[in-house]
Design a protein around this motif. Structure first.
Motif, PDB file in Angstrom:
ATOM      1  N   THR A  37      20.819  21.630  43.277  1.00 45.08           N
ATOM      2  CA  THR A  37      20.378  23.005  43.052  1.00 45.08           C
ATOM      3  C   THR A  37      21.555  24.209  43.055  1.00 45.08           C
ATOM      4  O   THR A  37      21.306  25.370  43.067  1.00 45.08           O
ATOM      5  N   ASN A  38      22.720  23.573  43.275  1.00 40.29           N
ATOM      6  CA  ASN A  38      24.020  24.502  43.312  1.00 40.29           C
ATOM      7  C   ASN A  38      24.026  25.479  44.606  1.00 40.29           C
ATOM      8  O   ASN A  38      24.391  26.722  44.587  1.00 40.29           O
ATOM      9  N   VAL A  39      23.607  24.938  45.528  1.00 43.74           N
ATOM     10  CA  VAL A  39      23.488  25.562  46.932  1.00 43.74           C
ATOM     11  C   VAL A  39      24.480  25.158  47.821  1.00 43.74           C
ATOM     12  O   VAL A  39      24.538  23.687  47.853  1.00 43.74           O
TER      13      VAL A  39
ATOM     14  N   CYS B  87      22.663  28.967  54.119  1.00 43.87           N
ATOM     15  CA  CYS B  87      22.899  28.440  52.714  1.00 43.87           C
ATOM     16  C   CYS B  87      23.165  29.681  51.777  1.00 43.87           C
ATOM     17  O   CYS B  87      23.008  30.912  52.020  1.00 43.87           O
TER      18      CYS B  87
ATOM     19  N   ASN C 150      23.087  30.278  47.414  1.00 41.41           N
ATOM     20  CA  ASN C 150      22.903  29.900  46.144  1.00 41.41           C
ATOM     21  C   ASN C 150      24.163  30.387  45.353  1.00 41.41           C
ATOM     22  O   ASN C 150      24.367  31.390  45.110  1.00 41.41           O
TER      23      ASN C 150
ATOM     24  N   ASP D 234      24.647  30.865  42.386  1.00 37.83           N
ATOM     25  CA  ASP D 234      24.374  31.682  40.997  1.00 37.83           C
ATOM     26  C   ASP D 234      24.263  32.913  41.450  1.00 37.83           C
ATOM     27  O   ASP D 234      23.836  33.689  40.606  1.00 37.83           O
TER      28      ASP D 234
ATOM     29  N   ASN E 208      21.754  37.153  50.732  1.00 37.20           N
ATOM     30  CA  ASN E 208      21.921  36.008  49.899  1.00 37.20           C
ATOM     31  C   ASN E 208      22.402  34.942  50.891  1.00 37.20           C
ATOM     32  O   ASN E 208      22.666  33.390  50.233  1.00 37.20           O
TER      33      ASN E 208
ATOM     34  N   ASN F 237      15.946  20.929  48.216  1.00 41.11           N
ATOM     35  CA  ASN F 237      15.002  21.560  47.659  1.00 41.11           C
ATOM     36  C   ASN F 237      13.744  22.149  48.238  1.00 41.11           C
ATOM     37  O   ASN F 237      13.318  23.105  48.315  1.00 41.11           O
TER      38      ASN F 237
ATOM     39  N   VAL G 249      15.519  24.929  50.874  1.00 37.30           N
ATOM     40  CA  VAL G 249      15.469  26.355  50.360  1.00 37.30           C
ATOM     41  C   VAL G 249      14.469  26.986  49.692  1.00 37.30           C
ATOM     42  O   VAL G 249      14.447  28.129  49.260  1.00 37.30           O
TER      43      VAL G 249
ATOM     44  N   CYS H 106      18.164  31.285  48.861  1.00 29.76           N
ATOM     45  CA  CYS H 106      18.680  30.184  47.884  1.00 29.76           C
ATOM     46  C   CYS H 106      17.897  29.144  46.950  1.00 29.76           C
ATOM     47  O   CYS H 106      18.561  28.552  46.331  1.00 29.76           O
ATOM     48  N   GLU H 107      16.779  29.430  46.864  1.00 33.63           N
ATOM     49  CA  GLU H 107      15.849  28.811  45.854  1.00 33.63           C
ATOM     50  C   GLU H 107      16.399  29.019  44.459  1.00 33.63           C
ATOM     51  O   GLU H 107      16.618  30.351  44.285  1.00 33.63           O
ATOM     52  N   LYS H 108      16.400  28.210  43.802  1.00 33.96           N
ATOM     53  CA  LYS H 108      16.627  28.404  42.326  1.00 33.96           C
ATOM     54  C   LYS H 108      15.241  28.698  41.694  1.00 33.96           C
ATOM     55  O   LYS H 108      14.207  28.096  41.627  1.00 33.96           O
TER      56      LYS H 108
END
Length: 425
Positions: free
Chosen positions: A320-322, A335, A337, A339, A346, A401, A404, A409-411
């Motif tokens: 997730t890149n978290v 958390c 994210n 990105d 965030n 997943n 988040v 933090c969710e993608k």
């Protein structure tokens, strides 16, 4: 606005409740005594004080296949083994098994080791993608009372498939200081792995404000210092479990990004007594001859998490890149994210519970995308007293997943996108 705050709190508590019951929980840490008559063997250990139940407090975890490794630093007397594991399919109060075995995992009654595979005192550990367990051993006992140096501090690397010791490297005076306390280790692997792979271990020295780099291929270590590795005096005040205390702890935890285009990773790190996050390229860290000016300018401030956001540990989920990190004063988990921009909006608090998460001490992401959290009431253990009729130590786990979902933090996946990660379905 007040109604929104209440709903947010209820949402966070709901998320925490979703992890109940914990995967493991203990009132006191007990062991799988290795003998035909276990009660008698335990009675002997209690009698000679090689096991004092109330003195065993876990601080670190790492999952590998059907095992969860659990570390117990030797803060006080009566710790049978510092490096242990439980089986994932065992009961909630599973007994600990010393690693690599009973004979080599424990000290003698005179506080001496019987093998070069014996780990005397470790805080946090790391399992890499090649089934290797990396341990940094401080080599001391009785840290909270009368410190005794049993063995030299060292890095140990185990093959988890065979339990064989692949490497033991003793850290010398060139990289250590009198105040050194080695708290965590994370590992960057380069190449295809195996016997000829290159790996670099990054070890946080919380006591003397440095990162120690160990090269497995070259079998040598060097010390990296930077002013950002020191504590922030404005972030040294804590209140956890109703107990006020002050810590001046330096850099204590680090985690690695995925490799960048240049082939190097970023090492994200923070002092315990700080609310800021920093990063440093492993291109600089891997170069033992890097100019001091480059080292001085090589640490970047990522941002500030906000008041009372001190963290003991962090880890990154590559799926997730978290980044996940403990929130000690908030009895919870935060958390980011990676990105997205690093700011308070965030970097939310996604779990919080003053009971089951009092003093979250370690957090790890396993290779299957599950997050593991250890809470241990450390402030009570060190500065007051614990009620051992209550549950004091817990291990919580959930897919990253899921944790988040619905948070900053969710993608986010665009509608109609041909790629939707299976982790987000």
């Amino acid at each position: 606005m007040a109604k929104f705050s209440v709903l947010l709190i209820l949402f966070v508590l709901y998320q925490a409740a979703a992890l109940i019951p914990p995967k493991f929980q203990w009132k006191v840490m007990d062991f799988a005594w290795a003998c035909d008559d276990c009660c008698q063997e335990k009675k002997c250990a209690l009698g000679n004080e090689t096991y004092i139940p109330n003195n065993n407090m876990p601080t670190g975890i790492a999952r590998w296949k059907n095992k969860l490794f659990i570390t117990i630093p030797r803060w006080k007397k009566g710790i049978p083994a510092s490096l242990n594991y439980v089986y994932l399919n065992d009961t909630q109060d599973a007994p600990l098994h010393p690693y690599p075995n009973w004979r080599e995992g424990c000290l003698t009654q005179k506080d001496s080791v019987v093998s070069n595979r014996t780990v005397v005192c470790t805080f946090r550990i790391h399992v890499d993608k090649y089934d290797r367990l990396w341990v940094v051993d401080n080599g001391v006992t009785d840290m909270a009372t009368d410190v005794k140096q049993v063995t030299n501090p060292a890095v140990l690397v185990f093959d988890l498939n065979t339990d064989q010791l692949l490497k033991k490297y003793e850290l010398g005076a060139d990289v250590l200081r009198d105040s050194s306390m080695l708290t965590s280790i994370t590992v960057e692997t380069v190449g295809k792995g195996g016997a000829n792979s290159t790996a670099y271990a990054y070890i946080t020295d919380m006591g003397s404000n440095a990162v120690i780099v160990y090269s497995l291929h070259d079998d040598e270590a060097w010390r990296v210092e930077n002013h950002y590795f020191h504590f922030d005096p404005h972030a040294g005040v804590y209140k956890v479990g109703g107990i006020d205390f002050y810590w001046s702890d330096g850099v204590s935890s680090a985690t690695l990004s995925q490799p960048k285009k240049d082939g190097y990773c970023d090492l994200y790190l923070h002092p315990t007594s700080s609310t800021k996050l920093f990063k440093m390229s492993t291109k600089l860290l891997r170069d033992k001859n890097a100019p001091q000016e480059d080292i001085f300018n090589g640490v970047e401030i990522i941002g500030d998490r906000g008041p009372k956001s001190q963290a003991t540990a962090c880890d990154i989920d590559p799926i997730t890149n978290v980044m996940f990190y403990t929130q000690v004063c908030k009895n919870g988990l935060g958390c980011w994210n990676m990105d997205k921009e690093f700011n308070q909006a965030n970097t939310p608090l996604i779990l919080s519970d003053c009971n089951i998460m009092e003093f979250p001490n370690d957090v790890k992401v396993d290779q299957e995308g599950n997050l593991w959290i250890l809470s241990d009431r450390q402030s009570r253990f060190l500065y007051e007293s614990m009620d051992f009729k209550q549950v004091n130590f817990r291990v919580l786990t959930a897919p990253t997943n899921i944790l988040v979902r619905g948070t900053p933090c969710e993608k986010k996946v665009l509608k109609g996108s041909p790629f939707i990660s299976s982790k987000l379905k």
